[in-house]
Design a protein around this motif. Structure first.
Motif, PDB file in Angstrom:
ATOM      1  N   ASN A  70       0.848  -1.196   0.000  1.00 33.73           N
ATOM      2  CA  ASN A  70       0.000   0.000   0.000  1.00 33.73           C
ATOM      3  C   ASN A  70       0.884   1.246   0.000  1.00 33.73           C
ATOM      4  N   HIS A 102      -1.409  -1.573  -4.329  1.00 30.32           N
ATOM      5  CA  HIS A 102      -2.815  -1.475  -3.944  1.00 30.32           C
ATOM      6  C   HIS A 102      -3.491  -0.393  -4.786  1.00 30.32           C
ATOM      7  N   TRP A 134      -2.579  -5.654   6.439  1.00 28.34           N
ATOM      8  CA  TRP A 134      -1.416  -4.911   5.971  1.00 28.34           C
ATOM      9  C   TRP A 134      -0.381  -5.013   7.091  1.00 28.34           C
TER      10      TRP A 134
END
Length: 157
Positions: A29, A110, A126
């Motif tokens: 991410n 992501h 995560w």
């Protein structure tokens, strides 16, 4: 008893009866955290992934498997390596299928979605890079994740 048992260089391992091309995906991410799932078939933590279906490309399989297992839509960005060690044998106790390892590990970013468990993942998280070592993983998965975290040239093996 887990429905998936991984053997490595074990003389008592069953003889493989199948070779299934599969993909795993190291998704990150914006914070640089790595997406991990807790597998329902053996309780270990892993990168999302699974078998490549007929009619789909490797990147298509990576995106599909990640979405199915995690609720996360991703975009493939690169490759960590190929993993096909014949000493790694995977037994599925539900049907007796015994596979020789064959996995392509890709990197991805992501795009959208929130971590959501599925029938294949009891937990989706995560994980900060510094915390990954504290998660229980099979030997082969640990190697794949380590290769990703080290940022080394693609592994071929």
């Amino acid at each position: 008893m887990p429905s998936r048992i991984d053997y490595y260089d074990d003389p008592n391992a069953p003889t493989p009866n199948n070779l299934v091309p599969s993909v795993n995906v190291a998704v990150t991410n914006e914070a640089g955290e790595l997406l991990l799932i807790r597998r329902t078939d053996n309780g270990n933590w892993a990168l999302p992934g699974g078998a490549i279906d007929l009619g789909e490309s490797i990147p298509q399989a990576a995106v599909r498997e990640t979405l199915e297992e995690t609720g996360i839509t991703c975009e493939v960005t690169g490759i960590v390596g190929t993993y096909s060690d014949p000493r790694h044998v995977i037994l599925y106790t539900s049907n007796g299928e015994t596979r020789q390892e064959f996995s392509i590990v890709l990197t991805a970013r992501h795009v959208s979605g929130e971590p959501t468990p599925s029938s294949e993942s009891s937990q989706v998280q995560w994980v900060a890079r510094d915390d990954v070592d504290s998660y229980s993983m099979d030997r082969s998965m640990r190697m794949r994740v380590s290769h990703y975290l080290q940022g080394r040239a693609p592994h071929i093996g």
